[in-house]
Design an enzyme around this catalytic site. Structure first.
Site, PDB file in Angstrom:
ATOM      1  N   ASP A 275       0.873  -1.170   0.000  1.00 35.15           N
ATOM      2  CA  ASP A 275       0.000   0.000   0.000  1.00 35.15           C
ATOM      3  C   ASP A 275       0.908   1.218   0.000  1.00 35.15           C
ATOM      4  O   ASP A 275       1.959   1.219   0.649  1.00 35.15           O
ATOM      5  CB  ASP A 275      -0.927   0.012   1.216  1.00 35.15           C
ATOM      6  CG  ASP A 275      -2.035   1.055   1.072  1.00 35.15           C
ATOM      7  OD1 ASP A 275      -2.630   1.136  -0.021  1.00 35.15           O
ATOM      8  OD2 ASP A 275      -2.318   1.782   2.037  1.00 35.15           O
TER       9      ASP A 275
ATOM     10  N   PHE B  67       1.242   8.672 -13.402  1.00 38.18           N
ATOM     11  CA  PHE B  67      -0.164   8.606 -13.019  1.00 38.18           C
ATOM     12  C   PHE B  67      -0.261   9.084 -11.583  1.00 38.18           C
ATOM     13  O   PHE B  67       0.741   9.377 -10.929  1.00 38.18           O
ATOM     14  CB  PHE B  67      -0.697   7.169 -13.175  1.00 38.18           C
ATOM     15  CG  PHE B  67       0.014   6.150 -12.322  1.00 38.18           C
ATOM     16  CD1 PHE B  67      -0.456   5.826 -11.064  1.00 38.18           C
ATOM     17  CD2 PHE B  67       1.159   5.528 -12.788  1.00 38.18           C
ATOM     18  CE1 PHE B  67       0.201   4.899 -10.278  1.00 38.18           C
ATOM     19  CE2 PHE B  67       1.828   4.592 -12.007  1.00 38.18           C
ATOM     20  CZ  PHE B  67       1.344   4.279 -10.752  1.00 38.18           C
TER      21      PHE B  67
END
Length: 203
Positions: A69, A152
């Site tokens: 994460d 991104f």
């Protein structure tokens, strides 16, 4: 040895497969699993969320599992967006709206106070309940306007001073070398090597 990376992101899968190409470790992913149910990522830290996903993947497959994460931590925002990086501007997740919100929140912050970092936590979970944590960090500054087309997320706003470019202006090789996720993945290799050796000894 087979392991599972708890993601459907083909870029992450390919990155780990390349890192482990010479280690005789086969990397599977959630793309290889049927009936996978997404895990609610309600942890307070990146490590919490990574552990939730890794444990679920172990339980589902019985294989050693890895899950990561990551997100953006901005000092002037007391660590925000942090674990909410992907959904900073709300659902549905949208990179452009997230970047717009970040720029708005930092509007009054002077350039030298716009320090930030990308952080990644990677958890390796084993079927016998052991867990290992590796982490990676990239330091940078948040610009006032987007630069670059190759990234991104927050990449177009995240300026890496060592390269004098944003993450979205770096080529794939440069980004993979310095990225927070690549750092965490590389630190995981000796742990996986040790787990593979222990499996060999047990058989």
């Amino acid at each position: 040895m087979k392991i599972i990376l708890a993601t459907q992101n083909r870029g992450k899968i390919r990155e780990l497969q390349e890192l482990l190409a010479d280690e005789n470790i086969e990397v599977l992913s959630l793309l290889d699993i049927s009936n996978w149910e997404d895990v609610e990522e309600n942890g307070e830290t990146f490590a919490d969320n990574a552990a939730l996903k890794a444990r679920a993947a172990v339980q589902k497959t019985g294989l050693i599992a890895l899950a990561d994460d990551s997100g953006l931590v901005v000092d002037a925002l007391n660590g925000a967006p942090g674990v909410y990086s992907a959904r900073y501007a709300g659902e549905p997740k949208d990179d452009e709206r997230n970047n717009d919100k970040l720029l708005h929140q930092l509007e009054s912050i002077p350039d030298d106070k716009r320090t930030a970092r990308f952080r990644c936590a990677l958890v390796i979970a084993t079927p016998d309940g052991k867990e290992y944590l590796t982490e990676g960090t990239v330091e940078g500054l948040i610009l006032r306007q987007r630069r670059g087309l190759d990234g991104f997320g927050y990449d177009p706003l995240f300026f890496v001073q060592d390269f004098a470019r944003t993450m979205a202006e770096l080529n794939v090789a440069q980004k993979n070398k310095l990225s927070h996720r690549a750092q965490a993945f590389r630190k995981a290799i000796p742990i996986l090597q040790a787990l593979k050796e222990s499996q060999t000894l047990d058989t």
